[in-house]
Design a protein around this motif. Structure first.
Motif, PDB file in Angstrom:
ATOM      1  N   HIS A   8       0.805  -0.854   0.153  1.00 18.54           N
ATOM      2  CA  HIS A   8      -0.223   0.642  -0.317  1.00 18.54           C
ATOM      3  C   HIS A   8       0.341   1.253   0.340  1.00 18.54           C
ATOM      4  CE1 HIS A   8      -4.900  -1.641   0.807  1.00 18.54           C
ATOM      5  NE2 HIS A   8      -3.509  -2.498   1.313  1.00 18.54           N
ATOM      6  N   GLN A   9      -0.132   2.194  -0.221  1.00 19.09           N
ATOM      7  CA  GLN A   9       1.049   3.744   0.578  1.00 19.09           C
ATOM      8  C   GLN A   9      -0.219   4.330   1.475  1.00 19.09           C
ATOM      9  OE1 GLN A   9       1.720   6.050  -3.487  1.00 19.09           O
ATOM     10  NE2 GLN A   9       3.054   4.703  -3.714  1.00 19.09           N
ATOM     11  N   ILE A  10       1.290   5.213   2.063  1.00 18.01           N
ATOM     12  CA  ILE A  10       0.293   6.047   3.214  1.00 18.01           C
ATOM     13  C   ILE A  10       0.791   7.514   2.461  1.00 18.01           C
ATOM     14  CG2 ILE A  10       3.375   6.146   4.352  1.00 18.01           C
ATOM     15  CD1 ILE A  10       2.056   6.067   6.773  1.00 18.01           C
ATOM     16  N   ASP A  11      -0.408   8.307   2.572  1.00 15.59           N
ATOM     17  CA  ASP A  11      -0.318   9.540   2.545  1.00 15.59           C
ATOM     18  C   ASP A  11       0.841  10.234   3.185  1.00 15.59           C
ATOM     19  OD1 ASP A  11      -1.715  10.052   4.269  1.00 15.59           O
ATOM     20  OD2 ASP A  11      -3.550  10.232   3.235  1.00 15.59           O
ATOM     21  N   GLN A  12       1.038  11.719   2.948  1.00 12.48           N
ATOM     22  CA  GLN A  12       1.928  12.662   3.386  1.00 12.48           C
ATOM     23  C   GLN A  12       0.942  13.053   4.365  1.00 12.48           C
ATOM     24  OE1 GLN A  12       3.720  15.967   1.946  1.00 12.48           O
ATOM     25  NE2 GLN A  12       4.280  14.569  -0.070  1.00 12.48           N
ATOM     26  N   LEU A  16      -3.146   5.652   5.831  1.00 15.46           N
ATOM     27  CA  LEU A  16      -3.088   4.398   5.268  1.00 15.46           C
ATOM     28  C   LEU A  16      -4.189   3.932   5.062  1.00 15.46           C
ATOM     29  CD1 LEU A  16      -1.211   1.865   4.371  1.00 15.46           C
ATOM     30  CD2 LEU A  16      -0.403   2.016   6.654  1.00 15.46           C
ATOM     31  N   SER A  17      -4.859   2.896   4.372  1.00 22.25           N
ATOM     32  CA  SER A  17      -5.975   2.192   4.421  1.00 22.25           C
ATOM     33  C   SER A  17      -5.381   0.356   4.882  1.00 22.25           C
ATOM     34  CB  SER A  17      -6.066   1.995   2.513  1.00 22.25           C
ATOM     35  OG  SER A  17      -6.540   2.831   1.798  1.00 22.25           O
ATOM     36  N   VAL A  18      -6.247   0.120   5.259  1.00 19.67           N
ATOM     37  CA  VAL A  18      -6.416  -1.110   5.631  1.00 19.67           C
ATOM     38  C   VAL A  18      -6.883  -1.706   5.479  1.00 19.67           C
ATOM     39  CG1 VAL A  18      -6.859  -2.895   7.966  1.00 19.67           C
ATOM     40  CG2 VAL A  18      -6.526  -0.194   8.361  1.00 19.67           C
ATOM     41  N   PRO A  19      -5.521  -3.167   4.985  1.00 21.48           N
ATOM     42  CA  PRO A  19      -6.315  -3.933   3.478  1.00 21.48           C
ATOM     43  C   PRO A  19      -8.207  -4.792   4.068  1.00 21.48           C
ATOM     44  CG  PRO A  19      -3.855  -4.451   3.960  1.00 21.48           C
ATOM     45  CD  PRO A  19      -4.587  -3.455   5.036  1.00 21.48           C
ATOM     46  N   SER A  20      -8.697  -4.875   2.921  1.00 16.91           N
ATOM     47  CA  SER A  20     -10.088  -4.778   3.457  1.00 16.91           C
ATOM     48  C   SER A  20     -10.231  -6.017   3.444  1.00 16.91           C
ATOM     49  CB  SER A  20     -10.564  -5.066   2.457  1.00 16.91           C
ATOM     50  OG  SER A  20      -9.887  -6.219   1.011  1.00 16.91           O
ATOM     51  N   LYS A  21      -8.644  -7.427   3.528  1.00 16.57           N
ATOM     52  CA  LYS A  21      -9.678  -8.815   4.494  1.00 16.57           C
ATOM     53  C   LYS A  21      -9.205  -8.312   5.642  1.00 16.57           C
ATOM     54  CE  LYS A  21      -8.949 -12.014   1.138  1.00 16.57           C
ATOM     55  NZ  LYS A  21     -10.329 -12.729   0.668  1.00 16.57           N
ATOM     56  N   PHE A  22      -7.867  -7.703   6.196  1.00 20.81           N
ATOM     57  CA  PHE A  22      -8.064  -7.055   7.468  1.00 20.81           C
ATOM     58  C   PHE A  22      -8.715  -6.653   8.264  1.00 20.81           C
ATOM     59  CE2 PHE A  22      -3.088  -6.696   7.322  1.00 20.81           C
ATOM     60  CZ  PHE A  22      -3.474  -8.509   6.866  1.00 20.81           C
ATOM     61  N   GLY A  88     -12.230   3.316   5.864  1.00 16.49           N
ATOM     62  CA  GLY A  88     -10.619   1.977   5.786  1.00 16.49           C
ATOM     63  C   GLY A  88      -9.683   2.367   6.224  1.00 16.49           C
ATOM     64  N   ARG A  89      -9.392   3.388   6.032  1.00 18.28           N
ATOM     65  CA  ARG A  89      -8.196   4.184   6.900  1.00 18.28           C
ATOM     66  C   ARG A  89      -8.178   4.397   8.349  1.00 18.28           C
ATOM     67  NH1 ARG A  89      -8.546   9.842   2.818  1.00 18.28           N
ATOM     68  NH2 ARG A  89      -9.874   9.506   4.692  1.00 18.28           N
ATOM     69  N   ILE A  90      -6.876   4.595   8.271  1.00 17.87           N
ATOM     70  CA  ILE A  90      -5.659   5.083   9.530  1.00 17.87           C
ATOM     71  C   ILE A  90      -5.373   5.666   9.502  1.00 17.87           C
ATOM     72  CG2 ILE A  90      -6.367   2.651  10.847  1.00 17.87           C
ATOM     73  CD1 ILE A  90      -3.271   1.997  10.548  1.00 17.87           C
ATOM     74  N   LEU A  91      -5.196   6.399  10.802  1.00 17.01           N
ATOM     75  CA  LEU A  91      -4.225   7.782  10.727  1.00 17.01           C
ATOM     76  C   LEU A  91      -2.703   7.333  12.009  1.00 17.01           C
ATOM     77  CD1 LEU A  91      -3.299  10.777  10.309  1.00 17.01           C
ATOM     78  CD2 LEU A  91      -4.652  11.725  11.878  1.00 17.01           C
ATOM     79  N   ILE A  92      -1.158   7.607  10.958  1.00 17.15           N
ATOM     80  CA  ILE A  92      -0.640   6.678  11.955  1.00 17.15           C
ATOM     81  C   ILE A  92      -0.059   7.829  12.574  1.00 17.15           C
ATOM     82  CG2 ILE A  92       1.422   5.099  11.863  1.00 17.15           C
ATOM     83  CD1 ILE A  92       0.187   3.770   9.433  1.00 17.15           C
ATOM     84  N   SER A 104       6.136   6.919   2.088  1.00 21.41           N
ATOM     85  CA  SER A 104       5.355   6.311   1.006  1.00 21.41           C
ATOM     86  C   SER A 104       5.217   4.886   0.517  1.00 21.41           C
ATOM     87  CB  SER A 104       5.843   6.490  -0.375  1.00 21.41           C
ATOM     88  OG  SER A 104       5.005   6.413  -1.407  1.00 21.41           O
ATOM     89  N   ASP A 105       5.936   3.935   0.600  1.00 27.00           N
ATOM     90  CA  ASP A 105       5.933   2.684  -0.023  1.00 27.00           C
ATOM     91  C   ASP A 105       5.937   1.913   1.235  1.00 27.00           C
ATOM     92  OD1 ASP A 105       5.391   3.182  -2.572  1.00 27.00           O
ATOM     93  OD2 ASP A 105       7.206   2.646  -3.543  1.00 27.00           O
ATOM     94  N   VAL A 106       4.574   1.245   1.667  1.00 35.32           N
ATOM     95  CA  VAL A 106       4.685   0.302   2.857  1.00 35.32           C
ATOM     96  C   VAL A 106       4.469  -1.029   2.297  1.00 35.32           C
ATOM     97  CG1 VAL A 106       4.073   2.303   4.318  1.00 35.32           C
ATOM     98  CG2 VAL A 106       1.966   0.869   3.435  1.00 35.32           C
ATOM     99  N   VAL A 107       4.185  -2.090   3.437  1.00 37.18           N
ATOM    100  CA  VAL A 107       3.700  -3.432   3.386  1.00 37.18           C
ATOM    101  C   VAL A 107       3.122  -3.515   4.260  1.00 37.18           C
ATOM    102  CG1 VAL A 107       4.378  -5.891   3.074  1.00 37.18           C
ATOM    103  CG2 VAL A 107       5.550  -4.028   1.747  1.00 37.18           C
ATOM    104  N   ILE A 108       1.968  -4.188   4.440  1.00 40.53           N
ATOM    105  CA  ILE A 108       1.345  -4.735   5.688  1.00 40.53           C
ATOM    106  C   ILE A 108       1.506  -5.949   5.286  1.00 40.53           C
ATOM    107  CG2 ILE A 108      -1.159  -5.028   6.920  1.00 40.53           C
ATOM    108  CD1 ILE A 108      -1.431  -1.777   5.458  1.00 40.53           C
ATOM    109  N   VAL A 109       1.731  -6.739   7.108  1.00 39.13           N
ATOM    110  CA  VAL A 109       1.721  -8.253   7.395  1.00 39.13           C
ATOM    111  C   VAL A 109       1.312  -9.058   7.868  1.00 39.13           C
ATOM    112  CG1 VAL A 109       3.718  -9.844   7.411  1.00 39.13           C
ATOM    113  CG2 VAL A 109       4.318  -7.537   6.158  1.00 39.13           C
ATOM    114  N   GLY A 110       0.389  -9.721   7.350  1.00 39.98           N
ATOM    115  CA  GLY A 110      -0.500 -10.537   8.714  1.00 39.98           C
ATOM    116  C   GLY A 110       0.514 -11.623   9.942  1.00 39.98           C
TER     117      GLY A 110
END
Length: 146
Positions: A8-12, A16-22, A88-92, A104-110
């Motif tokens: 996913h991408q995190i905005d400025q 960050l959008s949480v994956p729909s499966k999560f 469906g987003r969180i604010l980090i 910018s580029d992130v990986v969300i890992v279960g």
């Protein structure tokens, strides 16, 4: 359980959008609240009930042990409640983004009962190291029945 890897991408602003499966796991088993903290060069995200159980375990440990104090000072103190918005987003928070080098580029890992949020660059390094470790310990995992 949280499983899978998602890019996913995190905005400025730090959204960050949480994956729909999560989100499905959260809505069917928990609620829409996440606790996010820093550890291991990334962020760890817990559903509220899982976080509360972890806090109880930490609180039950002898508070004068150095490792307990270190865990509280680094892990517990950084925890921030990050509810999921209607999109469906969180604010980090900025301090957590800075710790994990999220730009910018992130990986969300279960990770079963929690998930991790990595910068893509760090994730690639860690994944390569984990793959080598797994290759080396295949027999040990077999002994454990895995």
């Amino acid at each position: 359980m949280f499983r899978g890897r998602y890019q996913h991408q995190i905005d400025q602003k730090g959204r960050l959008s949480v994956p729909s499966k999560f989100r499905e796991v959260l809505s069917s088993n928990y609620d829409e609240k996440l606790i996010i903290t820093n550890f291991d060069r990334c962020l760890w995200a817990y559903p509220m009930p899982e976080w509360q159980e972890l806090e109880r375990k930490v609180a039950d440990r002898p508070q004068f042990l150095e490792e307990v104090k270190a865990l509280q000072r680094v892990f517990i103190s950084a925890a921030s409640e990050c509810p999921i918005d209607k999109q469906g987003r969180i604010l980090i928070p900025p301090s957590l983004r800075e710790y994990a080098a999220l730009e910018s580029d992130v990986v969300i890992v279960g990770m079963t009962r929690r998930f991790e949020i990595w910068s893509r660059t760090r994730w690639d390094e860690v994944f390569d190291g984990a793959q080598k470790t797994l290759d080396e310990f295949g027999n040990k995992l077999a002994e454990l029945g895995l």
